[in-house]
Design a protein around this motif. Sequence first.
Motif, PDB file in Angstrom:
ATOM      1  N   ILE A 185      22.431 -22.215 -26.395  1.00  0.00           N
ATOM      2  CA  ILE A 185      21.963 -21.944 -25.030  1.00  0.00           C
ATOM      3  C   ILE A 185      20.856 -20.883 -25.055  1.00  0.00           C
ATOM      4  N   ALA A 223      17.662 -22.479 -26.364  1.00  0.00           N
ATOM      5  CA  ALA A 223      17.043 -23.312 -25.328  1.00  0.00           C
ATOM      6  C   ALA A 223      16.344 -22.436 -24.286  1.00  0.00           C
ATOM      7  N   GLU A 233      12.396 -22.394 -23.051  1.00  0.00           N
ATOM      8  CA  GLU A 233      12.019 -22.504 -21.639  1.00  0.00           C
ATOM      9  C   GLU A 233      11.082 -21.364 -21.236  1.00  0.00           C
ATOM     10  N   GLN A 244      15.448 -30.301 -26.813  1.00  0.00           N
ATOM     11  CA  GLN A 244      16.677 -31.008 -26.447  1.00  0.00           C
ATOM     12  C   GLN A 244      17.654 -30.863 -27.601  1.00  0.00           C
ATOM     13  N   LEU A 256      31.098 -24.035 -19.945  1.00  0.00           N
ATOM     14  CA  LEU A 256      29.769 -24.587 -20.194  1.00  0.00           C
ATOM     15  C   LEU A 256      29.544 -25.930 -19.512  1.00  0.00           C
ATOM     16  N   TYR A 280      26.157 -27.449 -18.723  1.00  0.00           N
ATOM     17  CA  TYR A 280      25.280 -27.907 -19.803  1.00  0.00           C
ATOM     18  C   TYR A 280      25.727 -29.242 -20.393  1.00  0.00           C
TER      19      TYR A 280
END
Length: 74
Positions: free
Chosen positions: A18, A21, A25, A32, A48, A51
């Motif tokens: 996470i 990612a 961002e 992905q 989670l 997600y």
Amino acid sequence: MPLQSDPEKYQNIFEYIIELAASYEEKNRICQFILVDNDVPDHIVNDLSGYIVAHFSSERVNGLPVGFIDDAEE
């Protein structure tokens, strides 16, 4: 002696993914992750859930659909 699952290990792996990612961002980059795990502890699934895109169960637990691998015919 069967192997015991380590909930903290799972939590650390998911948190790392996470965070990774989030760093993509922040840089306006696309990424992905596809993570397949058949034994994620319930509390992690709950924490989670935002997600999780798909959730399957080989035993149809809680009405979940059977996944592709478990759906294969002999």
